[in-house]
Structure formats: structure tokens, C-alpha cells
Design a protein around this motif. Structure first.
Motif, PDB file in Angstrom:
ATOM      1  N   VAL A 117       3.784  11.963   0.219  1.00  0.00           N
ATOM      2  CA  VAL A 117       3.490  10.965   1.235  1.00  0.00           C
ATOM      3  C   VAL A 117       4.079  11.412   2.565  1.00  0.00           C
ATOM      4  O   VAL A 117       5.235  11.819   2.635  1.00  0.00           O
ATOM      5  CB  VAL A 117       4.067   9.598   0.833  1.00  0.00           C
ATOM      6  CG1 VAL A 117       3.746   8.568   1.882  1.00  0.00           C
ATOM      7  CG2 VAL A 117       3.531   9.181  -0.503  1.00  0.00           C
ATOM      8  N   LYS A 144       2.663   1.763  -3.308  1.00  0.00           N
ATOM      9  CA  LYS A 144       1.826   2.338  -4.362  1.00  0.00           C
ATOM     10  C   LYS A 144       1.740   3.841  -4.181  1.00  0.00           C
ATOM     11  O   LYS A 144       1.815   4.603  -5.140  1.00  0.00           O
ATOM     12  CB  LYS A 144       0.415   1.729  -4.289  1.00  0.00           C
ATOM     13  CG  LYS A 144       0.361   0.295  -4.744  1.00  0.00           C
ATOM     14  CD  LYS A 144      -0.306   0.181  -6.108  1.00  0.00           C
ATOM     15  CE  LYS A 144      -0.110  -1.175  -6.746  1.00  0.00           C
ATOM     16  NZ  LYS A 144      -0.719  -2.267  -5.972  1.00  0.00           N
ATOM     17  N   GLU A 145       1.586   4.276  -2.927  1.00  0.00           N
ATOM     18  CA  GLU A 145       1.493   5.715  -2.679  1.00  0.00           C
ATOM     19  C   GLU A 145       2.778   6.422  -3.067  1.00  0.00           C
ATOM     20  O   GLU A 145       2.760   7.497  -3.645  1.00  0.00           O
ATOM     21  CB  GLU A 145       1.182   5.970  -1.203  1.00  0.00           C
ATOM     22  CG  GLU A 145      -0.258   5.663  -0.837  1.00  0.00           C
ATOM     23  CD  GLU A 145      -0.495   5.795   0.654  1.00  0.00           C
ATOM     24  OE1 GLU A 145       0.026   6.748   1.248  1.00  0.00           O
ATOM     25  OE2 GLU A 145      -1.176   4.930   1.211  1.00  0.00           O
ATOM     26  N   LYS A 172       0.834  -1.192   0.000  1.00  0.00           N
ATOM     27  CA  LYS A 172       0.000   0.000   0.000  1.00  0.00           C
ATOM     28  C   LYS A 172       0.879   1.257   0.000  1.00  0.00           C
ATOM     29  O   LYS A 172       0.684   2.172  -0.800  1.00  0.00           O
ATOM     30  CB  LYS A 172      -0.899  -0.033   1.235  1.00  0.00           C
ATOM     31  CG  LYS A 172      -1.900   1.090   1.293  1.00  0.00           C
ATOM     32  CD  LYS A 172      -2.996   0.785   2.294  1.00  0.00           C
ATOM     33  CE  LYS A 172      -3.917   1.970   2.483  1.00  0.00           C
ATOM     34  NZ  LYS A 172      -3.317   3.043   3.282  1.00  0.00           N
ATOM     35  N   THR A 173       1.855   1.275   0.895  1.00  0.00           N
ATOM     36  CA  THR A 173       2.748   2.422   0.938  1.00  0.00           C
ATOM     37  C   THR A 173       3.540   2.542  -0.356  1.00  0.00           C
ATOM     38  O   THR A 173       3.786   3.644  -0.847  1.00  0.00           O
ATOM     39  CB  THR A 173       3.710   2.289   2.121  1.00  0.00           C
ATOM     40  OG1 THR A 173       2.977   1.853   3.243  1.00  0.00           O
ATOM     41  CG2 THR A 173       4.380   3.599   2.420  1.00  0.00           C
TER      42      THR A 173
END
Lengths: 194, 211
Positions: free
Chosen positions: A86, A77-78, A74-75
Motif C-alpha cells: 500500500v 481492507k487494503e 477502504k484503506t
């Protein structure tokens, strides 16, 4: 660079890491807030500080380490979407340091490349703001930086602001504060030197 | 200063760089007669009225403040020369023009103490500011190319103060890049088992500025 006297290196090891116990451990119930007896059952999921998790892993594989949430897909992808936006400080203030230490401990070998990618893309943003930002106010994006990035950013900002201060000028020789005081207290007494 | 919390980043403060710059030689025209001064760094003088003489900047400033001389502005501190330099700086996006190593410090000292000896002082000052801005912008765009594979950075003609400003930032950046690009962090991803591969390949040398 990590070294014995580096306070950041010590603080980094306080980061909590989720581990799964591979054995039943007696007498350490305080580690697991959900434990009913003074025992951590096999298979229990517990948050431990990094230094403890590391120690128990190297001891006899007593625990297995889960990849911390700041390195999950998830991170990633961000970070890929827009690295500079971010907020890594909220996720983990010692993002890079922890990443470097955790790479040899977990099976995921792509963390190293992920860290490099994150730093390289966030570095551009830091660079573009570091030397030009105003000396008085801290820009908003600075609160999103991890400790390591903040050090890079601050070093640039401080050297630039001290240069600006020098260029504007001011007294070249500063009078020590003690000099002015001494004369005032001495005058009434007369020349009573010892 | 930025470097003081970290002993590995040796950093001069701007006033220390200025102190170093005070040893640069400038030309003065004394208006007094004075015997030669014998200093550890050399002998200066004797001085005769209206006969130009070469002295270090600190001595020139000291004499000027007592009204004993006028300082001749260095030949590069003229409007024509600086305009040329500024144009050249703007035209070549990748290289720096040759200027004295301490041009920022020398010009500041002269503006502070010998403003009346410089022709077109205001114009000269703004030209130097412009040159400094253009050059610093180049430094910044050069810094963008830094990566873990940078292990030599060529900065020809960069001046003392400019180097000093970017030094802490650059040192920390390179430290971080080297850490993240180290073989322990990256190689494992490629081939887990073989650790025997030598670490010699750091890629081609990449210059920050091409000449």
C-alpha cells in the motif's frame, strides 16, 4: 518522538482534515472556497489544516472532525490484504503521526490498533530490505513509505553503507582542504608571516 | 552519519569504533632494541629483538609501518579456530559464538597493515567475512521478533561493530513500536472509560536471542 523542535511534528499539523461546522462562523469565509458571503454556514463541510481543526474543536466544539480517508475502512481492507504494497505516502505522508494525534479527537477507537497493525506488518518488509539494499540506488518500495517508516529505513541503510565504506578502506587521515591551498599562495610571496 | 540529524540517537561512525578497538592488546615481536615507553595508558616495553611483547594495537601498527616489528596474529585468527566458529555459528541459529568484542576492527587493521604476518591471509579474511554475514543474518531474523512488548533485548556475544550497525535502526524501530503500543493508543479501544488501570503490564520479557 514529537517535540517542540521537531520539524516533522510541525509539518504534520499542516495535513488537511475534513470538518463539519457545528455553528455559523462569521468573518471566516476564506476558509470555505464555496462560500458566497464572508460566512461559513452551519453544517458546511470544509477542509482545514489539523492545527486549526484541533483548535476550533477544543475551543467550543465549533466543528466536528471527520475521520480522514487514510483511516477509513477502504484503506484498512487494503492494509489487511497486503500491508507492504500500500502506498501510504500518497495517502498521507504523516500517516502514523496524524493517526496518533487524531485518536483522542474522533470517536473511532480502533484507529490505534489499526496503526499498530499497519506498522507491525510493514516493518517486516522494511527490515528485510533495509540492511541488504544497495547503497547507490533507492529501492522502488521506498517511495511507498511514510515519513516515519522512511526514517527507520534510511537509518539502517546509512549505517550499513558507512560500514561498507569503512571496510573497503581509504585514507584514514584526510588532509584539510585549506592546507594544500595555503602553501601555494604563500610560496611566491616568501616568508611574509604576520 | 545517520544519527546526526537526531541527537537522541548517539551513533559512532565505523572509524570511531575502529579507534576504540585500537586499544586492544596484541603481541608483537620487535626486531629492534628500545627502551620502555611510558604512556598515560600504561608502560610498554622495554623491547628486545625477538622477545615477544604485548602492546596496544595502535602501537603495534605504528611500529609495523616503520618495519620495527612483526605482529603475531591473535590465536582466534587462525584458519582452524575460525572454521570451528563458522560451523558453530551455522549450527546454532539463535546464539552467537564468543569472539573478541572488536573482531571485525582488529582483523581489518591487521589485514591493512600486517598482511604478511598472517598465515593464509586470504582464507582467514574470507572466513571472517562469512562469519560476519552469518551473524548479521541472525541479528536480522532476531529483529523480526521485535514488537511493542519487547523491552529488553539480550544480545550475548554481539560485537561492537555489529551493535553499531543495527543501533540506529533498532532505536527508531523501538521508539515507533512503543509509541504505537502505548496505553493511550490501544487501551482506549478496549475500555473507554476506565483510565485507572495501571500501565505496569507490558507482557512477559521477550529476549531477542534465547541463550
Amino acid at each position: 518522538m514529537p517535540c517542540y523542535y521537531d520539524v516533522n511534528d510541525i509539518l504534520m499539523e499542516e495535513e488537511l482534515i475534513s470538518v463539519v461546522f457545528q455553528v455559523t462562523a462569521n468573518g471566516v469565509g476564506m476558509l470555505d472556497p464555496g462560500a458566497e458571503r464572508n460566512t461559513v454556514e452551519k453544517g458546511a463541510k470544509v477542509d482545514l489544516p489539523f492545527w486549526l481543526a484541533h483548535g476550533m474543536l477544543s475551543l467550543e466544539q465549533a466543528v466536528s472532525i471527520n475521520v480522514p480517508p487514510c483511516f477509513t475502512q477502504k484503506t484498512r481492507k487494503e492494509i489487511q490484504a497486503d500491508a507492504a504494497c500500500v502506498d501510504l505516502r500518497v495517502r498521507c505522508p504523516y500517516f502514523y503521526e496524524l493517526g496518533c494525534k487524531i485518536v483522542p479527537l474522533v470517536g473511532d477507537k480502533s484507529i490505534g490498533q489499526f496503526l499498530r497493525y499497519a506498522f507491525t506488518s510493514r516493518y517486516k518488509e522494511i527490515l528485510s530490505k533495509a540492511h541488504s539494499s544497495s547503497t547507490m540506488t533507492v529501492p522502488k518500495f521506498a517511495t511507498r513509505l511514510t515519513k516515519e517508516e522512511a526514517q527507520v529505513f534510511e537509518s539502517a541503510r546509512e549505517s550499513m553503507s558507512s560500514f561498507r565504506k569503512w571496510r573497503v578502506g581509504g585514507a584514514r587521515l584526510q588532509k584539510a582542504s585549506i592546507l594544500g591551498r595555503k602553501r601555494k599562495t604563500k610560496l611566491p610571496d616568501g616568508p611574509s608571516t604576520s | 552519519m545517520a544519527g546526526q540529524s537526531d541527537p537522541h540517537l548517539s551513533l559512532f561512525s565505523p572509524s570511531e569504533v575502529e579507534f576504540v578497538a585500537e586499544d586492544e592488546i596484541v603481541e608483537i615481536v620487535p626486531n629492534i632494541r628500545m627502551e620502555a615507553l611510558n604512556m598515560i595508558c600504561g608502560d610498554f616495553g622495554p623491547f628486545f629483538p625477538q622477545i615477544p611483547s604485548k602492546v596496544p594495537l595502535w602501537l603495534a601498527v605504528a611500529l609495523k609501518r616503520r618495519g620495527k616489528c612483526t605482529i603475531r596474529a591473535p590465536e582466534w585468527m587462525t584458519v582452524e579456530r575460525l572454521t570451528q566458529v563458522l560451523d558453530a555459528e551455522r549450527e546454532s541459529p539463535r546464539e552467537f559464538q564468543p569472539l573478541p568484542f572488536h573482531y571485525i576492527e582488529i582483523s581489518k587493521l591487521l589485514f591493512d597493515h600486517a598482511r604478511d604476518d598472517i598465515t593464509d591471509a586470504y582464507l582467514v579474511r574470507s572466513l571472517i567475512e562469512d562469519i560476519r554475514d552469518v551473524r548479521f543474518h541472525k541479528v536480522e531474523s532476531g529483529l523480526e521478533t521485535i514488537s511493542g512488548r519487547t523491552h529488553a533485548v539480550k544480545l550475548k556475544n554481539l560485537s561492537a561493530m555489529e551493535v553499531n550497525i543495527v543501533r540506529p535502526f533498532m532505536v527508531r524501530t523501538l521508539q515507533a513500536f512503543y509509541k504505537h503500543d502505548s496505553p493511550q493508543m490501544i487501551q482506549q479501544a478496549d475500555n473507554t472509560g476506565s483510565r485507572s488501570t495501571p500501565v505496569t503490564d507490558r507482557g512477559p520479557r521477550r529476549d531477542l536471542r534465547r541463550r
